[in-house]
Scaffold this motif. Structure first.
Motif, mmCIF file in Angstrom:
data_model
loop_
_atom_site.group_PDB
_atom_site.id
_atom_site.type_symbol
_atom_site.label_atom_id
_atom_site.label_comp_id
_atom_site.label_asym_id
_atom_site.label_seq_id
_atom_site.Cartn_x
_atom_site.Cartn_y
_atom_site.Cartn_z
ATOM 1 N N TYR A 56 36.821 52.054 56.941
ATOM 2 C CA TYR A 56 35.797 51.584 55.997
ATOM 3 C C TYR A 56 36.401 51.162 54.662
ATOM 4 O O TYR A 56 36.120 50.072 54.150
ATOM 5 N N ALA A 57 37.181 52.061 54.063
ATOM 6 C CA ALA A 57 37.668 51.829 52.700
ATOM 7 C C ALA A 57 38.484 50.533 52.592
ATOM 8 O O ALA A 57 38.205 49.702 51.718
ATOM 9 N N PRO A 58 39.490 50.311 53.446
ATOM 10 C CA PRO A 58 40.228 49.044 53.312
ATOM 11 C C PRO A 58 39.379 47.815 53.633
ATOM 12 O O PRO A 58 39.597 46.750 53.048
ATOM 13 N N LEU A 59 38.407 47.939 54.532
ATOM 14 C CA LEU A 59 37.553 46.793 54.835
ATOM 15 C C LEU A 59 36.638 46.466 53.660
ATOM 16 O O LEU A 59 36.436 45.287 53.324
ATOM 17 N N ILE A 60 36.094 47.490 53.017
ATOM 18 C CA ILE A 60 35.269 47.265 51.827
ATOM 19 C C ILE A 60 36.123 46.671 50.710
ATOM 20 O O ILE A 60 35.698 45.741 50.005
ATOM 21 N N ALA A 61 37.346 47.181 50.556
ATOM 22 C CA ALA A 61 38.255 46.650 49.533
ATOM 23 C C ALA A 61 38.608 45.191 49.829
ATOM 24 O O ALA A 61 38.682 44.354 48.917
ATOM 25 N N ALA A 62 38.819 44.867 51.113
ATOM 26 C CA ALA A 62 39.141 43.492 51.494
ATOM 27 C C ALA A 62 37.984 42.553 51.162
ATOM 28 O O ALA A 62 38.177 41.448 50.636
ATOM 29 N N ALA A 63 36.754 42.986 51.476
ATOM 30 C CA ALA A 63 35.587 42.158 51.179
ATOM 31 C C ALA A 63 35.439 41.939 49.682
ATOM 32 O O ALA A 63 35.142 40.829 49.226
ATOM 33 N N ALA A 64 35.648 42.999 48.903
ATOM 34 C CA ALA A 64 35.522 42.881 47.448
ATOM 35 C C ALA A 64 36.567 41.924 46.880
ATOM 36 O O ALA A 64 36.268 41.089 46.011
ATOM 37 N N ALA A 65 37.797 42.039 47.369
ATOM 38 C CA ALA A 65 38.860 41.155 46.887
ATOM 39 C C ALA A 65 38.567 39.703 47.246
ATOM 40 O O ALA A 65 38.772 38.788 46.426
ATOM 41 N N ALA A 66 38.086 39.470 48.461
ATOM 42 C CA ALA A 66 37.746 38.106 48.876
ATOM 43 C C ALA A 66 36.612 37.541 48.035
ATOM 44 O O ALA A 66 36.630 36.362 47.651
ATOM 45 N N ASN A 67 35.621 38.357 47.722
ATOM 46 C CA ASN A 67 34.520 37.898 46.868
ATOM 47 C C ASN A 67 35.016 37.542 45.476
ATOM 48 O O ASN A 67 34.585 36.539 44.884
ATOM 49 N N ARG A 68 35.918 38.347 44.941
ATOM 50 C CA ARG A 68 36.472 38.037 43.613
ATOM 51 C C ARG A 68 37.224 36.708 43.633
ATOM 52 O O ARG A 68 37.250 35.980 42.637
ATOM 53 N N ALA A 69 37.825 36.403 44.782
ATOM 54 C CA ALA A 69 38.579 35.151 44.924
ATOM 55 C C ALA A 69 37.678 33.968 45.272
ATOM 56 O O ALA A 69 38.169 32.858 45.450
ATOM 57 N N GLY A 70 36.365 34.221 45.391
ATOM 58 C CA GLY A 70 35.448 33.136 45.744
ATOM 59 C C GLY A 70 35.567 32.704 47.181
ATOM 60 O O GLY A 70 35.345 31.530 47.501
ATOM 61 N N ARG A 71 35.880 33.652 48.074
ATOM 62 C CA ARG A 71 36.066 33.332 49.491
ATOM 63 C C ARG A 71 35.106 34.145 50.365
ATOM 64 O O ARG A 71 35.503 35.115 51.014
ATOM 65 N N PRO A 72 33.830 33.754 50.402
ATOM 66 C CA PRO A 72 32.882 34.474 51.268
ATOM 67 C C PRO A 72 33.254 34.397 52.739
ATOM 68 O O PRO A 72 32.894 35.279 53.518
ATOM 69 N N ASP A 73 33.982 33.334 53.120
ATOM 70 C CA ASP A 73 34.398 33.206 54.520
ATOM 71 C C ASP A 73 35.377 34.304 54.916
ATOM 72 O O ASP A 73 35.491 34.645 56.108
ATOM 73 N N LEU A 74 36.074 34.882 53.941
ATOM 74 C CA LEU A 74 36.980 36.000 54.211
ATOM 75 C C LEU A 74 36.280 37.342 54.011
ATOM 76 O O LEU A 74 36.601 38.326 54.691
ATOM 77 N N ALA A 75 35.334 37.378 53.094
ATOM 78 C CA ALA A 75 34.629 38.631 52.834
ATOM 79 C C ALA A 75 33.737 39.022 54.011
ATOM 80 O O ALA A 75 33.665 40.201 54.389
ATOM 81 N N PHE A 76 33.060 38.036 54.591
ATOM 82 C CA PHE A 76 32.113 38.327 55.665
ATOM 83 C C PHE A 76 32.767 39.020 56.862
ATOM 84 O O PHE A 76 32.243 40.035 57.346
ATOM 85 N N PRO A 77 33.894 38.528 57.413
ATOM 86 C CA PRO A 77 34.481 39.204 58.580
ATOM 87 C C PRO A 77 34.850 40.662 58.310
ATOM 88 O O PRO A 77 34.754 41.503 59.212
ATOM 89 N N SER A 78 35.248 40.969 57.078
ATOM 90 C CA SER A 78 35.580 42.361 56.772
ATOM 91 C C SER A 78 34.346 43.247 56.859
ATOM 92 O O SER A 78 34.390 44.365 57.391
#
Length: 312
Positions: A56-78
């Motif tokens: 959970y923790a790394p997947l939530i962190a991955a989604a948050a980082a992708a959102n900060r980068a403006g990449r919803p296409d990367l945040a969603f799969p996490s």
């Protein structure tokens, strides 16, 4: 490399590579996209090891980082992987929360394929929670997106989800019809499994000859790890038991269903096994392909008891 080892190579090699990544990035600034990649690799290493809660923790962190980068296409799969991990643990309310957080990242950002996957995941979890009306509404939204894209694989996924809803309501004729549509399309679901689900629905609808024909067709289908081959014999035995029961042969029905019970007992307690294989073969987190051996065992046991009750 760590991600590749986690999903298609060796878990130990993935862990060693992540240790090397930590050494390279220690006390250095890490950009959001790199932080996303590192977290995704770490999460998939944990998923590969069956450590679903730890992922959970790394997947939530991955989604948050992708959102900060403006990449919803990367945040969603996490988030969808987090939902799948929660489902593997039987935490379906939490799985739904992860999905609901992912839905606004998909279609509203023009990511229509991911939108189809989001609604498909909602259908699966809502049905599992007994919220079938909400599942049907989500499936309708899924169908709108799939039709806009006009891609047969996504339309096939809609039929798969409609069959799931029909099964949840005991509408066996509709379930069989929707499964037939799935088989005729290049949907991201296992064809052997789709045929077995259709055979089950046909048997429960009393169409025993059609169910037998579907079982014969199963043996002609290529099988991949996403079909969970070690469960196919148990599923086939269960359908054969239902057919025998419909034909008033309780002895054969009891024998076949008992075989199915033993098959699921061997898999009991192993929900989530084959997670990575399904991810590779289906091209998406395996939420809608999740196998729950304990639940399957309970269902087959109930069928067996109903036959015993009828005989008495």
């Amino acid at each position: 490399m760590a991600w590749a080892e986690a999903v298609a190579g060796g878990a130990a090699a993935a862990e060693e590579l992540l240790v090397a990544v930590d050494a390279l990035t220690q006390r250095k600034p890490v950009g959001d996209l790199l932080a996303h990649d590192i977290s995704v690799a770490r999460a998939h290493t944990l998923l590969r090891a069956g450590r679903f809660a730890d992922s959970y923790a790394p997947l939530i962190a991955a989604a948050a980082a992708a959102n900060r980068a403006g990449r919803p296409d990367l945040a969603f799969p996490s988030l969808l992987n987090a939902a799948s991990a929660a489902a593997c643990l039987g935490a379906f309310d939490r799985a739904l929360d992860f999905i609901d957080r992912g839905v606004p990242l998909a279609a509203p950002n023009g990511l229509l394929r991911l939108g189809v996957y989001a609604h498909s995941a909602q259908v699966s979890v809502l049905c599992r929670l007994g919220r079938v009306g909400e599942a049907a509404a989500s499936c309708d939204q899924e169908a709108v997106l799939a039709e806009r894209l006009s891609l047969t694989d996504l339309v096939g996924l809609v039929h798969h989800d409609r069959a799931t809803i029909a099964r949840a309501t005991g509408d066996w004729e509709r379930a069989a019809g929707e499964r037939a549509a799935v088989i005729g399309m290049n949907a991201p679901v296992g064809r052997a499994l789709a045929r077995l689900y259709r055979a089950d629905a046909l048997a429960r609808a009393g169409r025993t000859a059609d169910a037998e024909a579907e079982l014969r067709a199963v043996t002609q289908e290529p099988v991949s790890p996403a079909d969970f081959p070690d469960t196919l014999v148990a599923r086939m035995s269960a359908v054969q038991g239902l057919i025998a029961a419909r034909r008033n042969d309780p002895e054969l029905a009891r024998r076949r269903l008992s075989e199915a019970v033993r098959g699921w007992q061997r898999r009991a307690g192993h929900t989530g096994q084959g997670y990575v294989a399904a991810l590779i073969d289906l091209g998406r987190p395996p939420l809608t392909a999740l196998v729950e051996p304990d639940r399957e065992l309970a269902a087959v046991t109930a069928d067996l008891r109903s036959i015993d009750a009828d005989v008495r």
